[in-house]
Design a protein around this motif. Structure first.
Motif, mmCIF file in Angstrom:
data_model
loop_
_atom_site.group_PDB
_atom_site.id
_atom_site.type_symbol
_atom_site.label_atom_id
_atom_site.label_comp_id
_atom_site.label_asym_id
_atom_site.label_seq_id
_atom_site.Cartn_x
_atom_site.Cartn_y
_atom_site.Cartn_z
ATOM 1 N N GLY A 110 0.809 -1.214 0.000
ATOM 2 C CA GLY A 110 0.000 0.000 0.000
ATOM 3 C C GLY A 110 0.838 1.259 0.000
ATOM 4 N N ILE A 111 1.899 1.273 0.777
ATOM 5 C CA ILE A 111 2.792 2.439 0.806
ATOM 6 C C ILE A 111 3.450 2.636 -0.558
ATOM 7 C CG2 ILE A 111 4.913 3.374 1.829
ATOM 8 C CD1 ILE A 111 2.487 3.572 3.655
ATOM 9 N N ILE A 112 3.904 1.540 -1.172
ATOM 10 C CA ILE A 112 4.516 1.637 -2.506
ATOM 11 C C ILE A 112 3.498 2.129 -3.526
ATOM 12 C CG2 ILE A 112 5.515 0.271 -4.382
ATOM 13 C CD1 ILE A 112 6.881 -1.426 -2.192
ATOM 14 N N ALA A 113 2.250 1.628 -3.447
ATOM 15 C CA ALA A 113 1.208 2.054 -4.386
ATOM 16 C C ALA A 113 0.855 3.527 -4.196
ATOM 17 C CB ALA A 113 -0.031 1.191 -4.204
ATOM 18 N N ILE A 114 0.802 3.980 -2.960
ATOM 19 C CA ILE A 114 0.477 5.387 -2.716
ATOM 20 C C ILE A 114 1.590 6.294 -3.234
ATOM 21 C CG2 ILE A 114 0.254 7.118 -0.880
ATOM 22 C CD1 ILE A 114 -1.521 5.157 0.593
#
Length: 95
Positions: free
Chosen positions: A15-19
């Motif tokens: 999720g952090i990478i996607a954000i």
């Protein structure tokens, strides 16, 4: 050093990478000259809301059940998704 990374899970890292990737991509698209690119950049920004919701739910579950139990469930979900992709690939080869 190990204490810092104790509560990280699969969905949290993804999720952090996607954000981060979504924010960079949407900023690049919205600063372009095309109206369609700007709209697509806004679409990417709105698509980050469900990812943020998944991260919040992940953090609540880690707080409630612990890191190891949540990671087991998340890896099971990931394996199920990979299995479904493989089944779809094989079915598309047959048909």
């Amino acid at each position: 050093m190990k204490k810092q990374f104790q509560n990280w899970t699969l969905f949290f890292i993804a999720g952090i990478i996607a954000i981060i990737g979504g924010l960079i991509g949407s900023i690049i698209l919205m600063t372009g000259v095309s109206a369609a690119d700007g709209l697509f950049g806004m679409y990417i920004l709105f698509s980050l809301l469900p990812i943020l919701l998944v991260i919040i739910i992940d953090r609540i579950l880690v707080w409630k059940f612990g890191n190891k139990n949540v990671n087991k469930v998340q890896f099971s979900i990931l394996l199920l998704i990979i299995l479904l992709w493989l089944v779809r690939f094989v079915v598309n080869l047959i048909i």
